[in-house]
Every structure is written in C-alpha cells, then in structure tokens.
Design an enzyme around this catalytic site. Structure first.
Site, PDB file in Angstrom:
ATOM      1  N   TRP A 183       0.866  -1.184   0.000  1.00  0.00           N
ATOM      2  CA  TRP A 183       0.000   0.000   0.000  1.00  0.00           C
ATOM      3  C   TRP A 183       0.906   1.238   0.000  1.00  0.00           C
ATOM      4  CZ3 TRP A 183      -2.011   2.801   4.745  1.00  0.00           C
ATOM      5  CH2 TRP A 183      -3.075   3.663   4.419  1.00  0.00           C
TER       6      TRP A 183
ATOM      7  N   ASP B  14      -0.470  -5.570   9.248  1.00  0.00           N
ATOM      8  CA  ASP B  14      -1.538  -4.621   8.902  1.00  0.00           C
ATOM      9  C   ASP B  14      -2.720  -5.456   8.412  1.00  0.00           C
ATOM     10  OD1 ASP B  14      -3.149  -2.573   8.111  1.00  0.00           O
ATOM     11  OD2 ASP B  14      -1.780  -1.735   6.600  1.00  0.00           O
TER      12      ASP B  14
ATOM     13  N   ALA C  37      -6.435  -4.946   7.347  1.00  0.00           N
ATOM     14  CA  ALA C  37      -7.453  -3.927   7.056  1.00  0.00           C
ATOM     15  C   ALA C  37      -8.690  -4.512   6.387  1.00  0.00           C
ATOM     16  CB  ALA C  37      -6.844  -2.845   6.157  1.00  0.00           C
TER      17      ALA C  37
ATOM     18  N   LYS D 226     -13.431  -1.031   6.519  1.00  0.00           N
ATOM     19  CA  LYS D 226     -14.010  -1.820   5.435  1.00  0.00           C
ATOM     20  C   LYS D 226     -15.010  -2.848   5.961  1.00  0.00           C
ATOM     21  CE  LYS D 226     -10.752   0.318   3.304  1.00  0.00           C
ATOM     22  NZ  LYS D 226      -9.498   0.598   3.342  1.00  0.00           N
TER      23      LYS D 226
HETATM   24  C1  LMR Z   1      -7.068   1.827  -0.526  1.00  0.00           C
HETATM   25  O1  LMR Z   1      -5.960   1.272  -0.590  1.00  0.00           O
HETATM   26  O2  LMR Z   1      -7.693   2.200  -1.544  1.00  0.00           O
HETATM   27  C2  LMR Z   1      -7.706   2.042   0.805  1.00  0.00           C
HETATM   28  O3  LMR Z   1      -6.927   1.496   1.803  1.00  0.00           O
HETATM   29  C3  LMR Z   1      -8.072   3.446   1.048  1.00  0.00           C
HETATM   30  C4  LMR Z   1      -6.884   4.309   1.305  1.00  0.00           C
HETATM   31  O4  LMR Z   1      -6.893   5.020   2.310  1.00  0.00           O
HETATM   32  O5  LMR Z   1      -5.939   4.311   0.498  1.00  0.00           O
END
Ligand code: LMR
Length: 395
Positions: A127, A208, A210, A243
């Site tokens: 991410w 992590d 999520a 989420k």
């Molecule tokens: C994403 O990766 O789209 C989500 O986790 C939202 C974000 O905050 O980036």
C-alpha cells in the site's frame, strides 16, 4: 515562514477520486479507492451499524472524554475479533486509533521510540501510504520480494529468501490477509514458513490487517495474524474497522501490541497512551462504540456477520465473472489469477500507458499500477471492463 512550504505529492489513490468525479462521461467506471460498492454502485451503511446508531442515539447520555487509549470495551472486543481466544492475554496492549491508517502511523511511532535505527521492511509492492508514512517519519525502510507480476501470484521463493536475511531488531510489515494492492496471498504453509523464518532471525512482525472478512471469511482471514501473535515473542498489529464495518469516515481502528513478557505490558500500554496524547489526545469514539455494540450484541453480531459474508461472496462472484469474461475476450488464461486472488484488490499487470488508455478511451479509472477495486464492479460493468481491457492490450 509559511511560504517556505513546498508542494507535496498527491496521494495516487485519493487523487483518482477527484479525477473520477470531474469526468462528465455517464458510463465511467470507478475502480480506484478501496471502498465497497453494492450492485447499484452505493456504499451502504451496514444494517447492524444503522441499528446500533439508533440505539446509541437513545441511550448515550454524555459525550465527555473516554480515555487516551479509547474505551477498554472496544479494544477488548477488537482484540477478540482479531486474535480470537489467545494464549497471550497478559502480554497484550491495545489502543483505539483513528482508523487503520492511524494505527499504522502509531505503530511506526512506537517502533521509532523503541528503536530509532530499526528498518521497516515492506512487501514489494505494498500500500503506497506505508512507504509514504515511513518516509515522512524519516525511518529506515527496505523491501522484500512479494509479487510475481508475470504470473500474478506470490513470488514465495523470493519472499522467503529476502525475509531470512532481515536481521534481528528490524521490523517486517506483513499484510494479515487480502494483500493490497496485489490480491495475491500466502497459503497457510507459506505463512508457517515465514513465521519459522522470523522466529529464527528475531526480526519483528508488524501486521496490517485492514480487510478481515473480505478474503476467506472472518476467522480464516485472521489466522495468519493469530499464528504470529501466538508463536512469536513480540509483534504489532494494526487493524481497521473501515471496510469490514463499512464505517470509513468514522475513523475506527485499533493498535494491538504483544510484548515479549507480561512485565513489559504496562510500559507499552503507557507508551500507547503517551503517543495518542502527543498526536491527537483522545481517539474518536463514535465508530468504536458502534463496533463494540455490534460485536457484543448477539443479534447485531449475527446480522453483521451475515451481511459481511454477503459482501465477500459478491466480490468472489465478480472475480469469477471477470476472469471468465477476460478468458473469452483475450482467448488466453492471462487473467485467470483474478479468480484465485482474494480481497478487494487485484493488480492486472497492465502498463501505465494501458491504464491511461483505459481512462482516456473507456472512462475506466484504476490506480496507475493497474490495481483495481473489485468491489467497484457490478454484473453490468464486468463485460464492459473486460472488453475495454481486451481492446487495450492488443493495441
Ligand atoms: C485503498 O488502498 O484504496 C484504501 O486502503 C483506502 C486508502 O486510504 O488508500
């Protein structure tokens, strides 16, 4: 003074939200930011959350401060959801955080306080905000191999080779489930091998998580995190409620820390309170309270679990459908991995130019690395996307 400020780079995922909104084309498709959408394109408030909100409105008598680490009932309920019945209870510290991102940020601050030279190792890719926050905190950062773009699956040999070289005291950031951005996940045997490697080297896992409930189901999605917590001496876990409870804007998450000994626990708990006080004082409470109500009330919990399971099944259906459509339209198995991936995202393996063509010629919005949000699709838009991709890759 303020004129010294320089322009900051836009977050690549969030920038798409604005670009999509500004596009006047009626048939545009948003596969950008990770937000769940139902078949009608809406992001609904989950039923159990709505009922809890109504109950809260009638029963809540004060908005006074709670505590620096949030309501203990919330952190206990979330610890239970993430860790299940654990054998490490006397070694757990936990604090409510403003969302999963808040938990990631605070975990990194805690790591930095404990060991300023610790390097944080990220999967390649990860991410983008992981990298961004670590750079912002000026922490040392490294990468381990994770994804084989050619096959769309985990490059496990490469991953394990790299993880075995990470020294004691460094931190390895792992995705608990539903890897973001690739959608490619470890098998249970591979998870065990990663844990064995960490146990040998003494590097510290930071999980992590999520998307618990979006992959294989609530319990199974937590199993990697649970194995880590029960088998390794110390770890950090950032969990998001955005989420799986659909409460994105309420900013609800938790940071759980497992310390090597029960003796260290009060010191770590105190550090979590201290860091919260320095950064924002009290964490937001509204979302945390709703989550606690849902998790503690049998009927609400059942209702939530069922709705979450439906969300998961919808996404699996969309994955199957997209993989099938692409197989037919491209006459190849190039995209078969989509059906095997889990969670909200998959990375298609398209070039930035192809991503740009899809946006310009087909009004399809995805992140520049060709990550798509599966939940942004519907039965109607899957064939449209498949056709657009097929046209784009032959150009
Ligand atoms: C994403 O990766 O789209 C989500 O986790 C939202 C974000 O905050 O980036």
């Amino acid at each position: 003074m303020l004129s010294n400020l320089i322009r900051q780079p836009q977050d690549k995922i969030l920038a798409l939200v604005g670009a999509f909104r500004a596009d006047p084309r009626a048939d545009k498709i948003d596969l950008g930011v990770g937000v769940y959408k139902d078949a009608s394109g809406a992001t609904p408030i989950m039923q159990a959350i709505k009922i809890a909100e109504q109950q809260l409105w009638t029963t809540e008598t004060t908005k006074s401060y709670v505590g620096l680490t949030g309501d203990p009932a919330f952190t206990a309920a979330m610890t239970d959801l993430v860790l299940g019945t654990s054998n490490v209870e006397d070694r757990i510290s936990a604090a409510a955080m403003p969302g999963g991102t808040g938990a990631v940020r605070q975990a990194l601050e805690l790591i930095k306080s404990a060991s300023p030279s610790a390097k944080v190792w990220l999967s390649n890719p990860t991410w983008p905000n992981h990298t961004s926050i670590i750079n912002y905190l000026a922490m040392p950062v490294g990468e381990y191999r994770y994804f084989d773009a050619e096959s769309g699956i985990v490059d496990f040999e490469g991953m394990l080779e790299d993880i075995k070289l990470i020294p004691a005291g460094d931190v390895v950031l792992l995705h608990g489930c539903c890897h973001n951005p690739t959608g490619a996940n470890l098998t249970s045997e591979q998870e065990d091998l990663v844990i064995a490697a960490l146990s040998k080297t003494g590097a510290i896992p930071f999980v992590d998580i999520a998307y618990q409930g979006f992959g294989e189901g609530l319990e199974q999605d937590a199993s990697f995190t649970r194995k880590i917590a029960s088998q390794l001496p110390e770890c950090l876990i950032a969990a998001s409620c955005s989420k799986n409870f659909g409460i994105y804007r309420e900013r609800t998450g938790v940071l759980i820390v497992i310390s090597p000994s029960a003796l260290a626990q009060p010191v770590i708990q105190g550090n979590l309170a201290f860091l919260n006080r320095q950064n924002f004082s009290f964490p937001p409470d509204h979302g945390a309270r709703l989550v606690t109500m849902v998790l503690k009330d049998g009927d609400l919990r059942k209702n939530w679990c069922e709705e979450l399971e439906q969300v998961r099944i919808n996404m699996l259906g969309l994955r199957e459908k997209l993989a099938n459509e692409l197989r037919q339209r491209t006459n190849s198995d190039q995209f078969d991995f989509l059906a095997a991936h889990r969670g909200m995202f998959s990375r298609l393996g398209l070039s930035p130019e192809m991503v740009e063509t899809l946006r310009r010629d087909h009004a399809v919005y995805m992140v520049g690395d060709s990550r798509i949000n599966i939940a942004g699709l519907s039965a109607q838009t899957v064939p449209i996307l498949a056709s657009a991709i097929a046209q784009t890759i032959v150009k």
